[in-house]
Scaffold this motif. Structure first.
Motif, PDB file in Angstrom:
ATOM      1  N   LYS A 134       0.832  -1.212   0.000  1.00 28.15           N
ATOM      2  CA  LYS A 134       0.000   0.000   0.000  1.00 28.15           C
ATOM      3  C   LYS A 134       0.871   1.269   0.000  1.00 28.15           C
ATOM      4  O   LYS A 134       0.420   2.333  -0.378  1.00 28.15           O
ATOM      5  CB  LYS A 134      -0.987  -0.009   1.175  1.00 28.15           C
ATOM      6  CG  LYS A 134      -0.452   0.491   2.492  1.00 28.15           C
ATOM      7  CD  LYS A 134      -1.594   0.663   3.474  1.00 28.15           C
ATOM      8  CE  LYS A 134      -1.156   0.972   4.894  1.00 28.15           C
ATOM      9  NZ  LYS A 134       0.147   1.565   5.151  1.00 28.15           N
ATOM     10  N   SER A 138       1.034   2.258  -6.491  1.00 26.46           N
ATOM     11  CA  SER A 138       0.109   3.371  -6.451  1.00 26.46           C
ATOM     12  C   SER A 138      -0.879   3.326  -7.621  1.00 26.46           C
ATOM     13  O   SER A 138      -0.486   3.385  -8.784  1.00 26.46           O
ATOM     14  CB  SER A 138       0.930   4.659  -6.495  1.00 26.46           C
ATOM     15  OG  SER A 138       0.099   5.755  -6.599  1.00 26.46           O
ATOM     16  N   ARG A 140      -4.040   5.027  -9.751  1.00 27.73           N
ATOM     17  CA  ARG A 140      -4.757   6.295  -9.959  1.00 27.73           C
ATOM     18  C   ARG A 140      -6.229   6.013  -9.680  1.00 27.73           C
ATOM     19  O   ARG A 140      -6.651   4.866  -9.600  1.00 27.73           O
ATOM     20  CB  ARG A 140      -4.577   6.754 -11.409  1.00 27.73           C
ATOM     21  CG  ARG A 140      -3.175   7.264 -11.692  1.00 27.73           C
ATOM     22  CD  ARG A 140      -3.163   8.088 -12.968  1.00 27.73           C
ATOM     23  NE  ARG A 140      -3.577   7.290 -14.113  1.00 27.73           N
ATOM     24  CZ  ARG A 140      -2.744   6.841 -15.045  1.00 27.73           C
ATOM     25  NH1 ARG A 140      -1.462   7.131 -14.984  1.00 27.73           N
ATOM     26  NH2 ARG A 140      -3.194   6.125 -16.049  1.00 27.73           N
ATOM     27  N   PHE A 141      -7.041   7.095  -9.587  1.00 28.40           N
ATOM     28  CA  PHE A 141      -8.458   6.856  -9.295  1.00 28.40           C
ATOM     29  C   PHE A 141      -9.158   6.104 -10.426  1.00 28.40           C
ATOM     30  O   PHE A 141     -10.197   5.490 -10.220  1.00 28.40           O
ATOM     31  CB  PHE A 141      -9.178   8.173  -8.983  1.00 28.40           C
ATOM     32  CG  PHE A 141      -8.899   8.635  -7.564  1.00 28.40           C
ATOM     33  CD1 PHE A 141      -9.363   7.903  -6.473  1.00 28.40           C
ATOM     34  CD2 PHE A 141      -8.155   9.783  -7.328  1.00 28.40           C
ATOM     35  CE1 PHE A 141      -9.093   8.304  -5.175  1.00 28.40           C
ATOM     36  CE2 PHE A 141      -7.886  10.181  -6.031  1.00 28.40           C
ATOM     37  CZ  PHE A 141      -8.352   9.443  -4.951  1.00 28.40           C
ATOM     38  N   ASP A 146      -0.118   3.972 -11.445  1.00 36.62           N
ATOM     39  CA  ASP A 146       0.683   5.159 -11.744  1.00 36.62           C
ATOM     40  C   ASP A 146       2.158   4.750 -11.615  1.00 36.62           C
ATOM     41  O   ASP A 146       2.707   4.677 -10.515  1.00 36.62           O
ATOM     42  CB  ASP A 146       0.298   6.250 -10.727  1.00 36.62           C
ATOM     43  CG  ASP A 146       1.035   7.559 -10.982  1.00 36.62           C
ATOM     44  OD1 ASP A 146       2.107   7.526 -11.639  1.00 36.62           O
ATOM     45  OD2 ASP A 146       0.533   8.601 -10.520  1.00 36.62           O
ATOM     46  N   ARG A 149       4.734   7.400 -10.003  1.00 31.77           N
ATOM     47  CA  ARG A 149       4.597   7.523  -8.540  1.00 31.77           C
ATOM     48  C   ARG A 149       5.067   6.230  -7.847  1.00 31.77           C
ATOM     49  O   ARG A 149       5.729   6.269  -6.816  1.00 31.77           O
ATOM     50  CB  ARG A 149       3.130   7.812  -8.203  1.00 31.77           C
ATOM     51  CG  ARG A 149       2.959   8.415  -6.828  1.00 31.77           C
ATOM     52  CD  ARG A 149       1.548   8.952  -6.668  1.00 31.77           C
ATOM     53  NE  ARG A 149       0.899   8.377  -5.483  1.00 31.77           N
ATOM     54  CZ  ARG A 149       1.082   8.815  -4.248  1.00 31.77           C
ATOM     55  NH1 ARG A 149       1.882   9.829  -4.021  1.00 31.77           N
ATOM     56  NH2 ARG A 149       0.467   8.234  -3.229  1.00 31.77           N
ATOM     57  N   THR A 150       4.754   5.091  -8.463  1.00 31.82           N
ATOM     58  CA  THR A 150       5.191   3.815  -7.880  1.00 31.82           C
ATOM     59  C   THR A 150       6.712   3.782  -7.803  1.00 31.82           C
ATOM     60  O   THR A 150       7.302   3.360  -6.802  1.00 31.82           O
ATOM     61  CB  THR A 150       4.645   2.642  -8.732  1.00 31.82           C
ATOM     62  OG1 THR A 150       3.220   2.683  -8.681  1.00 31.82           O
ATOM     63  CG2 THR A 150       5.126   1.301  -8.222  1.00 31.82           C
ATOM     64  N   LEU A 173      -4.948   3.549  -3.539  1.00 28.61           N
ATOM     65  CA  LEU A 173      -5.374   4.707  -4.335  1.00 28.61           C
ATOM     66  C   LEU A 173      -4.669   5.942  -3.770  1.00 28.61           C
ATOM     67  O   LEU A 173      -4.113   5.882  -2.661  1.00 28.61           O
ATOM     68  CB  LEU A 173      -6.900   4.851  -4.220  1.00 28.61           C
ATOM     69  CG  LEU A 173      -7.688   3.734  -4.915  1.00 28.61           C
ATOM     70  CD1 LEU A 173      -9.125   3.690  -4.404  1.00 28.61           C
ATOM     71  CD2 LEU A 173      -7.661   3.933  -6.433  1.00 28.61           C
ATOM     72  N   PRO A 174      -4.724   7.071  -4.476  1.00 27.37           N
ATOM     73  CA  PRO A 174      -4.022   8.261  -3.961  1.00 27.37           C
ATOM     74  C   PRO A 174      -4.479   8.663  -2.561  1.00 27.37           C
ATOM     75  O   PRO A 174      -3.730   9.280  -1.811  1.00 27.37           O
ATOM     76  CB  PRO A 174      -4.365   9.342  -4.995  1.00 27.37           C
ATOM     77  CG  PRO A 174      -4.676   8.586  -6.239  1.00 27.37           C
ATOM     78  CD  PRO A 174      -5.279   7.294  -5.819  1.00 27.37           C
ATOM     79  N   ASN A 175      -5.703   8.316  -2.157  1.00 22.73           N
ATOM     80  CA  ASN A 175      -6.161   8.668  -0.806  1.00 22.73           C
ATOM     81  C   ASN A 175      -5.791   7.611   0.235  1.00 22.73           C
ATOM     82  O   ASN A 175      -6.270   7.635   1.361  1.00 22.73           O
ATOM     83  CB  ASN A 175      -7.678   8.901  -0.794  1.00 22.73           C
ATOM     84  CG  ASN A 175      -8.442   7.682  -1.299  1.00 22.73           C
ATOM     85  OD1 ASN A 175      -7.843   6.644  -1.552  1.00 22.73           O
ATOM     86  ND2 ASN A 175      -9.747   7.808  -1.441  1.00 22.73           N
TER      87      ASN A 175
END
Ligand code: ASP
Length: 445
Positions: A134, A138, A140-141, A146, A149-150, A173-175
């Motif tokens: 987690k 990463s 995306r929505f 992504d 970012r990963t 997810l981003p959140n």
């Protein structure tokens, strides 16, 4: 050299399997990034942890007691911990999990716990750092991974030179909310990690020694495929030969990273190497004309007969538009001057075949329509068939010799795959005949 190694469920099914994994990892210091599935089945009667977790979730949702299922899960993890003398605080982990097991528990969170706990045990056992998926994988929505970012997150959470264990199958997810991939998704985790760290090879350790030329349920002890291209693999897996998750191919093939499918129970077997281009190796050791044979049963052919249809502009588009209306995916469309055949999976049209025929009559006004069921398609795949005259001739004459009636033929423009349609009942016989002629006899010499 950096190697990403992914171990499937059966490779981590119990303490004995853990010990094999340790040997594999320790026998090669390049094996630094270790991705694990959740514990799989120890025997046919056993259950996969992920299946039990999905079952738990269903019980929680309907307010039915899940105690007996949870105890099977606990038994597995506590058993491995005890057998290997590990210290992981499983009490705390299960407490955290059970606190969240209310009616609105997130399915993704709950089912991801299989990989998470297996990863915790494996990291301690391998003396590696545990990196929670987690924190690094990463999404995306929109559900896509992504990669940029990963990559950043992986660099942030790993120390150079240290071995890491990362649970497969999920990310966030981003959140920060946990999201799982489709079943078998740990293959994708391994592939994504291989991509972002620019690995030299992605080793996928499972319980078979790579891809076999044909299905062992049909052919006795088929030979292993030593090397296969990504394109050949696509054809084979589309036709039913499944070892790897489909979505695990692109992240590595796009960066030219080979996948090596290996067997945890037979670590000395080199397995199958999957590459974009095998020509460098093929020049040293010519491959068989046929790399692999795969196939599936139960297709239906819908044949439209109409005089001069081949010269009618837009005819094929109109035929196909009817299948599109019914959202039916079409396998292939062999045509002659006056006939057009549409091959589809029988199960897709079983409920709507009469409506489709009625609609085709309306749109096409054919002279006649014929429906033939019980068709099996066999894909004969081989990069070496290209530019080799006579292969399809020999192939087809083999069908004749075995008195197997050919009901459809299709060859791709790149000459890498010939698909032959035969009666369902001739399927196994046909696969064995091709295997004997193009593999067994050739390799005996
Ligand atoms: N444990 C997950 C499953 O059973 C993911 C995996 O094994 O790759 O589908």
């Amino acid at each position: 050299m950096i190697k990403v190694v992914k171990f499937g469920g059966s490779s981590v099914a119990n303490a004995t399997q853990f010990a094999k994994v340790k040997q594999i990892v320790e026998s090669d210091s390049d094996r630094k990034f270790i991705v694990t599935s959740a514990c799989g089945k120890e025997s046919k009667e056993d259950h996969k942890i992920t299946d039990l977790l999905y079952l738990c979730q269903a019980h929680v949702r309907y307010g039915v007691s899940y105690d007996s299922i949870l105890s099977l899960i606990k038994e597995k993890y506590y058993g491995i911990k005890k057998d290997l003398n590990l210290k992981v605080d499983l009490d705390r982990e299960f407490e955290n999990m059970e606190k969240l097991m209310t009616r609105d528990v997130s399915t993704d969170y709950l089912v991801s716990r299989g990989e998470y706990m297996t990863g915790l045990l494996l990291a301690e056992y391998l003396n590696a750092d545990f990196v929670d998926a987690k924190d690094v994988i990463s999404f995306r929505f929109d559900g896509e991974i992504d990669m940029e970012r990963t990559k950043d997150l992986l660099l942030k959470h790993t120390k150079p030179g240290r071995k890491v264990v990362i649970p497969g199958f999920y990310g966030a997810l981003p959140n920060g909310v946990i999201k799982v991939m489709t079943r078998g998704g740990s293959d994708i985790t391994g592939s994504v990690i291989a991509n972002v760290i620019d690995a030299d090879v992605y080793e996928n350790w499972t319980d078979v020694s790579g891809f076999l030329v044909a299905d062992p349920k049909i052919v006795d002890h088929p030979l292993r495929i030593p090397r296969i291209t990504y394109n050949e693999l696509r054809e084979m897996s589309y036709m039913g030969a499944n070892v790897l998750h489909d979505d695990a191919v692109f992240p590595v093939s796009s960066k030219n990273i080979p996948i090596n499918v290996r067997n945890t129970n037979e670590p000395d077997n080199p397995g199958t190497m999957i590459m974009n281009d095998c020509s460098e190796y093929d020049a040293l050791e010519a491959p068989n004309f046929v790399t692999g044979i795969a196939g599936r049963k139960n297709f239906t052919i819908i044949t439209l007969i109409k005089n001069h249809c081949s010269t009618e502009v837009g005819y094929l588009r109109k035929v196909l538009s009817v299948f599109e209306e019914f959202r039916i995916s079409v396998e292939s469309v062999p045509t002659t001057v006056d006939t057009t055949s549409v091959i589809v999976q029988s199960e897709l049209v079983s409920e709507c075949i009469y409506e489709i025929v009625a609609r085709l009559r309306e749109v096409i006004h054919p002279d006649d329509i014929r429906i033939d069921e019980h068709l099996a398609l066999i894909a004969i795949v081989g990069r070496a068939m290209k530019h080799s005259p006579g292969i399809s001739g020999r192939l087809l004459s083999e069908f004749g010799r075995h008195e197997i009636n050919i009901r459809a033929i299709n060859q791709s423009g790149d000459e890498m795959c010939i698909v032959v349609g035969v009666d369902n009942r001739d399927f196994e016989k046909a696969v064995r005949a091709i295997y004997t002629k193009f593999i067994a006899e050739v390799n005996e010499k």
